[in-house]
Design a protein around this motif. Sequence first.
Motif, PDB file in Angstrom:
ATOM      1  N   UNK A   1       0.831  -1.208   0.000  1.00 22.83           N
ATOM      2  CA  UNK A   1       0.000   0.000   0.000  1.00 22.83           C
ATOM      3  C   UNK A   1       0.864   1.256   0.000  1.00 22.83           C
ATOM      4  N   UNK A   2       1.925   1.265   0.791  1.00 22.07           N
ATOM      5  CA  UNK A   2       2.830   2.418   0.851  1.00 22.07           C
ATOM      6  C   UNK A   2       3.520   2.621  -0.493  1.00 22.07           C
ATOM      7  N   UNK A   3       3.964   1.536  -1.107  1.00 21.85           N
ATOM      8  CA  UNK A   3       4.620   1.642  -2.413  1.00 21.85           C
ATOM      9  C   UNK A   3       3.631   2.127  -3.468  1.00 21.85           C
ATOM     10  N   UNK A   4       2.389   1.673  -3.405  1.00 20.38           N
ATOM     11  CA  UNK A   4       1.381   2.113  -4.380  1.00 20.38           C
ATOM     12  C   UNK A   4       1.080   3.599  -4.203  1.00 20.38           C
ATOM     13  N   UNK A   5       0.996   4.048  -2.950  1.00 19.92           N
ATOM     14  CA  UNK A   5       0.764   5.483  -2.683  1.00 19.92           C
ATOM     15  C   UNK A   5       1.925   6.316  -3.193  1.00 19.92           C
ATOM     16  N   UNK A   6       3.147   5.846  -2.950  1.00 16.43           N
ATOM     17  CA  UNK A   6       4.336   6.590  -3.418  1.00 16.43           C
ATOM     18  C   UNK A   6       4.381   6.649  -4.940  1.00 16.43           C
ATOM     19  N   UNK A   7       4.039   5.546  -5.578  1.00 21.20           N
ATOM     20  CA  UNK A   7       4.023   5.537  -7.055  1.00 21.20           C
ATOM     21  C   UNK A   7       2.955   6.464  -7.591  1.00 21.20           C
ATOM     22  N   UNK A   8       1.819   6.523  -6.940  1.00 26.49           N
ATOM     23  CA  UNK A   8       0.735   7.393  -7.381  1.00 26.49           C
ATOM     24  C   UNK A   8       1.131   8.863  -7.249  1.00 26.49           C
ATOM     25  N   UNK A   9       1.820   9.202  -6.128  1.00 23.66           N
ATOM     26  CA  UNK A   9       2.276  10.582  -5.915  1.00 23.66           C
ATOM     27  C   UNK A   9       3.292  10.988  -6.965  1.00 23.66           C
TER      28      UNK A   9
END
Length: 94
Positions: A83-91
């Motif tokens: 989830x953290x990696x997905x949020x970082x990629x989205x940002x």
Amino acid sequence: MKNVLWFLVGIAGGFVVAHLMNKDPRGHEILAEVDARITEFTDRIGDAYREQEARMSGLVDDVKDAAADAVESARAAASDAVDTAADAAKKLTD
């Protein structure tokens, strides 16, 4: 081969002597006492075995519970990391 023959003769002789002892009342008492001691010994061994088996079963259950908890913790940590990696990629893409 000779030793096997003597072994079998010894066993047969033991059965004959035990049979003759059992016919005599004093011999019968002695054999009954020996039988009682053997029964007591085997009962004690059986009880100790069952007690040890119960202890081991308890330990196995504890290990299974600990392993299940560890798997669940690892699964939760991996999910959080994804989830953290997905949020970082989205940002980064925004």
